[in-house]
Design an enzyme around this catalytic site. Structure first.
Site, short mmCIF file in Angstrom:
data_model
loop_
_atom_site.label_atom_id
_atom_site.label_comp_id
_atom_site.label_asym_id
_atom_site.label_seq_id
_atom_site.Cartn_x
_atom_site.Cartn_y
_atom_site.Cartn_z
N GLY A 1 0.90 3.94 4.38
CA GLY A 1 2.10 3.01 3.50
C GLY A 1 3.55 3.77 2.42
N GLU B 1 -5.36 3.03 7.88
CA GLU B 1 -7.13 2.27 7.84
C GLU B 1 -7.09 0.78 8.57
OE1 GLU B 1 -9.84 3.78 5.09
OE2 GLU B 1 -11.18 3.22 5.69
N GLY C 1 0.61 -1.62 -0.47
CA GLY C 1 -0.29 -0.64 0.44
C GLY C 1 0.78 1.77 0.08
N HIS D 1 -18.53 5.31 4.30
CA HIS D 1 -16.53 6.16 3.96
C HIS D 1 -15.61 5.77 4.76
CE1 HIS D 1 -14.42 9.97 3.39
NE2 HIS D 1 -14.88 9.70 5.27
N ARG E 1 -19.61 13.00 13.18
CA ARG E 1 -20.50 11.83 12.14
C ARG E 1 -21.25 10.84 12.37
NH1 ARG E 1 -14.55 11.38 9.11
NH2 ARG E 1 -15.09 13.51 7.70
#
Lengths: 642, 253
Positions: A50, A430, A45, A406, A335
């Site tokens: 990454g 993530e 990545g 998302h 959110r």
């Protein structure tokens, strides 16, 4: 794994919260500078995590092999982040501090994140901004030539640094430029258009990967002394999300099948301000930065099924429901809260637009107050994008928005060193689970990706290499042979089915099940049903999918088929996790657990843990391991933004 | 709600970089004008897949106009007829019922075709490797406020930094020149104080790498600026030429 008998060891350093990282840095083992070049590290990545990790480790002297699925490392999906990056610089003198960023992040995550990791992140947030500015990242500046900040959801200070509406692109170009610098120097070898299809474990340690060259179809073996996964999240399990089309769970799922625990997979973030779905042809959803909520006001008509043009609805017939329900934070609630509130209004019949699955985001009063030019300077590219897609002018009539998948807070389980329970496997950005708990605050993903990549992994990987007793191995090792055979066998199997349905057709079907039953709201009955349906879809996939083309060529259908096949396995793990967690917290809303006002109701007594799932076979229930969350500093309270 | 249109597509089909290519014709019906161009191609490909044919290969990823992965020449225009737009953000409402669309890859000697519409833009990465960075190591940075940067300079650098590296400028240029891309990258860093120490070597090395990749020369057609989805200005090219000349003279000396 065998070395850890009881539960999971998060390896959190001793000492006061604010001193843990400093003392850990001192206590970590170092690799002699002359020996660093003898170590090989694989980084999968090239997004913020990454790219930053590969560049920084090469700078330290390690030999780095960098892999990405795109044609260039500059295209990873970090690039699409719009709004900004948080840092506790307190340049605005509004009372921000490392402690406040730490506190906001733990609270914003609904007390399901690991305190020590979050505190470290808050500390290094300041170095990230310094680093990026030095690289030439063109952050927004004020007329005095100093950096500008904006505020973001879940915070009452302005700590978000931004680069117009394309902060992710500018930060990624910074990390990419650092990576290219190291490629030029010879420390990093780039492997573009490669997809990781398996992890190779030798002597209980992650030692390599199997990748497919997407242009030639050739399956390759790569060996190293440590493997870093920075492969992003799994939001595309929902088919429709704001993720890039190639974003997938395959790399992390393959690690999971090799023994790495998957943590909190049910924690997914549904972003409140996205462009609504327009039809069946829809291939992905587009996010409109949360920063829009700084100046935009969200409303629906007070009357059900009000078909009037928004500009014809007078002020007193509009329900600014966030301002009404949450007077303290108003349109800037986190959110998860904003998304649920939109869903609640639409489900109750107040939605707008063709599908009635949308609410208005209105800039009318901001334009009146600040002028169109000021709004254009701040959000010009977002307004432009909206107009392209929706064919209406957001300067003269409100935008229509609706929540969309998302970001995924869950990911592979890691300890304080960002190492999985599988020694030698590090997980960054993530792809790991550790910092955002059950809900990520806006502008914190970029912070975490770069924090992990620039400042954490390069040190903790070194600590591992200094201590690890690695056996001699090469790519002829049995483990490599077995892994490669598994990969090629699976490819051949998919190509041989020659059924009647397209890969996307299955993906869409899976996505609908997950969105309806494991999306913004979940309940026990729905989750049970979803489990059944996912199994059925998976069975049908392996009987009736039509994967055209050959293995030895550029074959995008084959690529997608492999990813969908893995999503079909992963989805079960996510559903088990959502079913197990019978509380509501952050982005995980169990309908059985809510307050009288319909807010998420946490159950700290029974669920103050991180769930880490151990793979037990496809279609078998994974085994749950619990890492208890201990809160030394932050006091747990029912989250309130009222 | 969009309306439905019927189109004829003439699409460049080429198995790999070595193979001969040719146009193939597809008749497509029921295209919703609210679809994006790539979603239209998805529909075409789904039809091909159902007949076990060979779907049209095309690069794409974010579908938000920022990753720079997608791109095709549509009726002679890189990224199609809408200005300041990537192919993924081009919507079918820009076309009319009965239109014929000729769809080709971004052609250049420096961008070998991978398959059909997908090309290899590795040359851009190599240009960046030649000097498109500030040589600062992780952890070396001073405080971000140590060097104020006038807003005007920062904004100008930003305008150049907005380049997404899609390669439309190369495809649009009659000479397949990469001057807009390279000059945007040079300008981004050379306009900022952080970029000053390596200002000369950066422009010198990047331009030389550009030349060795086989990109053509600039003959001031300005087609690149017109095709650029981020509307990068050709002023960057003029700036780069000035800086290159200075750097080259210093290099000689």
């Amino acid at each position: 794994m065998a070395t850890r008998k009881t539960g999971l060891n998060s390896n959190i350093p001793d000492g006061p919260m604010a001193e843990k990282w400093e003392s850990h840095k001192f206590n970590m083992k170092l690799v002699n500078p002359a020996n660093k070049r003898k170590f090989n590290v694989i980084v999968v990545g090239t997004g913020l995590a990454g790219g930053a990790a590969a560049a920084s480790m090469s700078e330290l002297g390690y030999n780095v092999q960098s892999f990405c699925i795109q044609d260039s490392p500059r295209r990873a999906h970090s690039i699409a982040a719009q709004g900004g990056i948080n840092a506790a610089k307190n340049y605005q003198n509004d009372g921000d501090s490392v402690h406040r960023l730490f506190y906001d992040t733990v609270k914003g995550g609904d007390y399901r994140a690991r305190e020590a990791n979050v505190h470290r992140l808050s500390e290094i947030s300041r170095n990230i901004i310094d680093q990026c500015v030095a690289q030439g990242v063109p952050f927004a500046r004020d007329y005095g030539g100093l950096l500008d900040n904006r505020s973001f959801g879940g915070a009452q200070v302005s700590r978000t640094f931004y680069a117009r509406g394309q902060t992710g692109q500018q930060l990624l170009l910074g990390a990419y430029s650092a990576l290219m610098k190291e490629v030029n120097k010879g420390g990093v070898t780039l492997h573009t258009r490669r997809e990781m299809l398996d992890l190779v474990v030798i002597d209980g340690r992650a030692r390599g990967i199997i990748v497919r060259n997407l242009v030639t179809g050739q399956v390759e073996r790569h060996i190293a002394d440590a493997v870093c996964m920075a492969t992003g999240g799994y939001g595309n399990v929902f088919y429709l999300s704001t993720n890039a089309m190639a974003s997938n769970v395959t790399a992390t799922w393959r690690c999971h099948k090799r023994g790495a625990y998957f943590a909190n997979p049910c924690f997914t973030q549904i972003h409140p301000t996205c462009i609504p779905v327009s039809g069946d042809h829809q291939s992905k959803l587009t996010l409109m930065s949360e920063s829009l909520r700084n100046d935009g006001r969200i409303w629906v008509p007070k009357k059900k099924d009000d078909d009037r043009h928004p500009n014809d609805i007078p002020e007193d017939e509009r329900d600014y429901y966030l301002e009404r329900r949450y007077p303290a934070f108003g349109n800037l609630v986190p959110r998860d809260v904003a998304s649920r509130a939109a869903k609640e209004r639409c489900d109750a019949g107040y939605g707008v637009g063709q599908t009635k699955k949308a609410v208005y985001l209105d800039f009318g009063s901001a334009i009146e107050r600040l002028g169109k030019d000021a709004i254009e300077a701040k959000y010009g590219n977002l307004f432009h994008m909206y107009q392209k897609i929706m064919d209406t002018n957001p300067y003269t009539q409100p935008m229509m928005i609706y929540p969309a998948v998302h970001y995924t807070m869950g990911g592979l389980w890691v300890d304080y060193n960002l190492m999985s329970n599988l020694p030698g496997l590090f997980v960054l950005g993530e792809a790991n689970f550790s910092d955002h708990g059950a809900n990520r605050l806006g502008a914190s993903a970029l912070m975490q990706g770069l924090g992990d990549g620039y400042f954490v992994a390069p040190l903790t990987v070194g600590n591992y290499l200094a201590e690890a007793d690695l056996v001699d191995a090469d790519t002829e090792d049995e483990a490599f042979v077995e892994a490669e055979e598994g990969v090629t066998g699976r490819i051949e199997e998919m190509l041989s089915i020659k059924g009647s349905r397209t890969v996307d057709d299955f993906h869409r079907e899976l996505g609908l099940v997950m969105w309806d039953k494991c999306g913004m709201a979940r309940n026990e009955r729905g989750l049970k049903q979803a489990l059944k349906e996912v199994r059925q879809i998976r069975a049908e996939f392996w009987e009736d999918v039509n994967v055209v083309g050959t293995e030895g060529s550029f074959n995008q259908v084959l690529e997608r088929a492999g990813r969908v096949a893995d999503f079909l396995e992963f989805a079960e793990c996510m559903i088990y996790d959502a079913a197990e967690r019978k509380e509501s917290c952050g982005g995980h809303f169990r309908e059985e657990s809510q307050t009288e006002e319909g807010e998420a109701l946490r159950d700290d007594k029974n669920f103050s843990f991180c769930s880490a799932w151990e793979f037990k076979g496809v279609g078998k229930k994974p085994k749950l391991h619990k890492e208890a969350l201990k809160f030394e500093v932050v006091k747990l309270t029912q989250r309130s933004y009222k | 709600m969009g309306k439905k249109i019927t189109l004829t597509l003439r699409v460049w089909r080429q198995q790999n970089s070595q193979a001969e290519g040719q146009f193939a014709t597809y008749k497509v019906t029921d295209i919703d004008t609210d679809m994006s161009f790539l979603e239209m191609l998805d529909v075409v490909n789904a039809g091909i897949e159902l007949q076990s044919g060979d779907p049209i290969a095309f690069d794409h990823d974010c579908r938000e106009g920022i990753c720079g992965m997608c791109g095709a020449v549509v009726n002679g225009q890189a990224h199609g007829p809408d200005r300041g737009t990537t192919l993924c953000q081009l919507h079918m409402r820009h076309f009319s019922d009965g239109d014929t669309l000729v769809i080709e890859p971004f052609r250049s000697r420096a961008f070998p075709v991978v398959k059909d519409i997908a090309v290899d833009r590795g040359a851009f990465d190599r240009v960046i490797q030649a000097g498109g960075y500030v040589s600062v190591r992780t952890g070396q940075a001073p405080d971000a406020h140590a060097v104020p940067i006038a807003k005007e300079a920062a904004d100008k650098a930003f305008d150049a930094a907005a380049c997404i590296g899609c390669g439309a400028c190369v495809a649009a240029c009659p000479n397949a020149s990469a001057m807009l891309f390279v000059s945007a990258k040079v300008s981004h860093l050379n306009l900022l104080p952080q970029g000053q120490p390596q200002k000369d070597s950066r422009v010198f090395n990047m331009v030389n790498q550009m030349d060795s990749e086989g990109f053509g020369n600039c003959s001031n057609e300005y087609e690149c600026e017109a095709a650029c989805p981020k509307e990068i200005s050709v002023q960057n090219i003029a700036r780069m030429n000035r800086q290159y000349l200075k750097a080259a003279i210093k290099n000689e000396g």
